[in-house]
Design a protein around this motif. Sequence first.
Motif, PDB file in Angstrom:
ATOM      1  N   CYS A  23      29.049  40.528  22.581  1.00 36.42           N
ATOM      2  CA  CYS A  23      28.859  39.570  21.506  1.00 36.42           C
ATOM      3  C   CYS A  23      29.507  38.350  21.824  1.00 36.42           C
ATOM      4  O   CYS A  23      28.904  37.141  21.380  1.00 36.42           O
ATOM      5  CB  CYS A  23      29.268  40.174  20.194  1.00 36.42           C
ATOM      6  SG  CYS A  23      28.740  41.656  19.378  1.00 36.42           S
ATOM      7  N   SER A  27      26.784  35.067  21.942  1.00 39.16           N
ATOM      8  CA  SER A  27      27.149  33.868  21.086  1.00 39.16           C
ATOM      9  C   SER A  27      27.484  32.638  21.667  1.00 39.16           C
ATOM     10  O   SER A  27      26.954  31.506  21.472  1.00 39.16           O
ATOM     11  CB  SER A  27      28.113  34.299  19.985  1.00 39.16           C
ATOM     12  OG  SER A  27      27.663  35.258  18.889  1.00 39.16           O
ATOM     13  N   GLN A  31      24.867  29.488  21.616  1.00 35.00           N
ATOM     14  CA  GLN A  31      25.455  28.357  20.876  1.00 35.00           C
ATOM     15  C   GLN A  31      25.215  26.928  21.626  1.00 35.00           C
ATOM     16  O   GLN A  31      24.990  26.034  20.865  1.00 35.00           O
ATOM     17  CB  GLN A  31      27.098  28.318  20.939  1.00 35.00           C
ATOM     18  CG  GLN A  31      27.832  27.524  19.799  1.00 35.00           C
ATOM     19  CD  GLN A  31      29.291  27.900  20.059  1.00 35.00           C
ATOM     20  OE1 GLN A  31      29.902  28.594  20.782  1.00 35.00           O
ATOM     21  NE2 GLN A  31      30.020  27.334  18.906  1.00 35.00           N
ATOM     22  N   MET A  43      28.383  30.710  14.679  1.00 31.89           N
ATOM     23  CA  MET A  43      28.346  31.212  15.915  1.00 31.89           C
ATOM     24  C   MET A  43      29.590  31.201  16.479  1.00 31.89           C
ATOM     25  O   MET A  43      30.207  32.205  17.219  1.00 31.89           O
ATOM     26  CB  MET A  43      27.197  30.551  16.894  1.00 31.89           C
ATOM     27  CG  MET A  43      25.866  30.945  16.380  1.00 31.89           C
ATOM     28  SD  MET A  43      24.539  30.153  17.496  1.00 31.89           S
ATOM     29  CE  MET A  43      24.442  31.345  18.556  1.00 31.89           C
ATOM     30  N   ASP A  46      32.001  33.656  15.187  1.00 29.71           N
ATOM     31  CA  ASP A  46      31.793  34.928  15.453  1.00 29.71           C
ATOM     32  C   ASP A  46      32.285  35.177  16.925  1.00 29.71           C
ATOM     33  O   ASP A  46      32.849  36.194  17.135  1.00 29.71           O
ATOM     34  CB  ASP A  46      29.931  35.097  15.635  1.00 29.71           C
ATOM     35  CG  ASP A  46      29.914  36.634  16.196  1.00 29.71           C
ATOM     36  OD1 ASP A  46      30.125  37.684  15.749  1.00 29.71           O
ATOM     37  OD2 ASP A  46      28.957  36.614  17.178  1.00 29.71           O
TER      38      ASP A  46
END
Length: 68
Positions: A23, A27, A31, A43, A46
Amino acid sequence: MPEQLGVHELLELHELLVFKSLCVTKSSAMQKLVTDEQLKKMMQDDVDMSARHATDLKNHLTNGRPVQ
């Protein structure tokens, strides 16, 4: 008293750690392609949250000795 985790639980934690690491990587990479500032912020949030979760999972893996 340290946590006592079964081998299957340690494997589950490891699987979650791999997922959270993915993840963060995804991300972070995506991004750079995004132009919308609000989406970039989401993002980045996250990335930050997933990195914290990964750290927590690493701590559980380090402290969770398997039950013999």
